[in-house]
Design an enzyme around this catalytic site. Structure first.
Site, PDB file in Angstrom:
ATOM      1  N   HIS A   1     -14.740  -6.574  22.800  1.00  0.00           N
ATOM      2  CA  HIS A   1     -13.987  -5.558  21.344  1.00  0.00           C
ATOM      3  C   HIS A   1     -12.637  -4.835  21.689  1.00  0.00           C
ATOM      4  O   HIS A   1     -12.884  -3.577  21.326  1.00  0.00           O
ATOM      5  CB  HIS A   1     -15.714  -4.895  20.574  1.00  0.00           C
ATOM      6  CG  HIS A   1     -16.618  -5.628  19.988  1.00  0.00           C
ATOM      7  ND1 HIS A   1     -16.248  -6.425  19.673  1.00  0.00           N
ATOM      8  CD2 HIS A   1     -17.548  -6.125  20.235  1.00  0.00           C
ATOM      9  CE1 HIS A   1     -17.090  -7.620  19.382  1.00  0.00           C
ATOM     10  NE2 HIS A   1     -17.755  -6.860  19.425  1.00  0.00           N
TER      11      HIS A   1
ATOM     12  N   HIS B   1     -17.745  -4.835  12.105  1.00  0.00           N
ATOM     13  CA  HIS B   1     -18.735  -4.978  12.878  1.00  0.00           C
ATOM     14  C   HIS B   1     -19.903  -4.695  11.560  1.00  0.00           C
ATOM     15  O   HIS B   1     -21.209  -3.734  12.572  1.00  0.00           O
ATOM     16  CB  HIS B   1     -18.282  -5.005  13.866  1.00  0.00           C
ATOM     17  CG  HIS B   1     -19.533  -5.436  15.280  1.00  0.00           C
ATOM     18  ND1 HIS B   1     -20.276  -4.581  15.082  1.00  0.00           N
ATOM     19  CD2 HIS B   1     -19.324  -6.319  15.873  1.00  0.00           C
ATOM     20  CE1 HIS B   1     -21.620  -5.590  15.633  1.00  0.00           C
ATOM     21  NE2 HIS B   1     -20.971  -6.010  16.894  1.00  0.00           N
TER      22      HIS B   1
ATOM     23  N   GLU C   1     -18.924 -11.579  11.616  1.00  0.00           N
ATOM     24  CA  GLU C   1     -17.505 -10.854  12.079  1.00  0.00           C
ATOM     25  C   GLU C   1     -16.857 -12.354  11.610  1.00  0.00           C
ATOM     26  O   GLU C   1     -16.094 -13.028  12.869  1.00  0.00           O
ATOM     27  CB  GLU C   1     -17.922 -10.578  12.961  1.00  0.00           C
ATOM     28  CG  GLU C   1     -18.837  -9.819  13.659  1.00  0.00           C
ATOM     29  CD  GLU C   1     -19.318  -8.912  15.296  1.00  0.00           C
ATOM     30  OE1 GLU C   1     -17.846  -9.155  16.348  1.00  0.00           O
ATOM     31  OE2 GLU C   1     -20.780  -9.204  15.548  1.00  0.00           O
TER      32      GLU C   1
END
Length: 311
Positions: A95, A165, A278
């Site tokens: 991420h 997210h 996601e």
């Protein structure tokens, strides 16, 4: 309204949106969707204070980047140059690194009763990524739907993979093991022990990853859902608590995570308190040229749209 103050002294704002059956609270910190109410029921996991987001969050509601999901061995090569990134998930970069877009304060660029646009500039070399990247995300409520529009531009070749997210729980409380999912995805990406895709997509038929027909999250759960599914141009449908959520996207994949690693200790929520869908390009695409490219070059504008509709 002021949501809180960071240790740096910078203020975090909360923007309130409403349209039809929906209302949402959006933070400038991490571009977080803190609340999303459908007919008065909050269907996303959120936290109460800015301190909670600093210390107890697992990316709850945030926009993650520059690169959502994992990049193997925290490095990639682009145009003959190797770039090294922070390894914050075992040997991998997850991420966007140790200080990804989820932990930045975004700027409000436009706002109305039902929509807000947030922008962020990531300088060249930020977390090891090349190029100065300008990103934006627009959240729009429209009656029974939340639409998320992403855009990114760079002044040098780079890679980008933006996603949201949020953890969804259509009941508003309890676990999501009884949520029923149908997904237009005949293939998924098998992963190794570090959750890096092993190569080509594999058929879901005959596996617990087959959601081409509706199945409950907990029906065939055998160790965890945290995998990227290859979308076939259709959408995703989730049913829970008398509510149906339809997800459509321009992205080629969706990471389905069932929330099994939430522990109720490091976060306020226990295992399976919410599930993530996601929408994104594939994990580790910078190192796997057979995947759709995530390379963004100067003069290009990368855009994508994902819509969550509630019925």
């Amino acid at each position: 309204m002021n949501f809180g103050t960071l240790p740096s002294g910078r203020q975090v704002e909360q923007v309130e949106l409403a349209s039809g059956r929906l209302r949402a609270d959006v933070l400038t910190y991490g571009a977080v969707i803190r609340r999303l109410e459908v007919d008065g029921v909050n269907v996303v996991l959120g936290l109460d204070t800015i301190d909670d987001y600093l210390t107890r969050s697992r990316y709850f509601g945030a926009v993650v980047g520059r690169y959502g999901n994992r990049i193997a061995h925290a490095r990639f090569t682009l145009d003959g140059t190797e770039y090294r990134l922070p390894a914050n998930n075992g040997p991998n970069c997850l991420h966007g690194g140790t200080e990804g877009f989820d932990s930045r304060v975004w700027t409000i660029a436009a706002q109305s009763d039902a929509s807000v646009t947030l922008t962020l500039t990531s300088p060249d070399g930020d977390q090891g990524f090349p190029g100065t990247l300008t990103a934006s995300v627009t959240y729009t409520l429209d009656g029974d739907a939340l639409r998320i529009d992403y855009a990114a531009e760079s002044d040098a070749p780079t890679v980008v993979n933006l996603t949201n997210h949020s953890y969804f729980n259509l009941k508003g409380e309890g676990d999501v093991l009884d949520h029923v999912i149908r997904m237009d995805a005949a293939h998924y990406l098998p992963v190794d022990d570090d959750k890096i895709p092993t190569g080509e997509p594999a058929p879901v038929k005959g596996t617990p990853f087959d959601f081409t027909e509706p199945h409950a999250v907990g029906e065939r759960y055998d160790g965890g859902y945290d995998h990227c599914f290859v979308l076939d141009g259709g959408g995703i449908e989730v049913k829970g608590g008398g509510l149906t959520m339809e997800v459509t996207t321009t992205e080629p994949g969706v990471q389905f995570y069932a929330g099994g690693m939430l522990d109720g200790v490091q976060t306020p929520y226990g295992p399976f308190a919410g599930l993530c869908l996601e929408t994104q390009h594939f994990p580790d695409a910078p190192n796997q040229p057979q995947f759709p490219s995530t390379v963004l070059r100067p003069g290009e504008r990368r855009t994508s749209t994902t819509t969550y509709r509630f019925i």
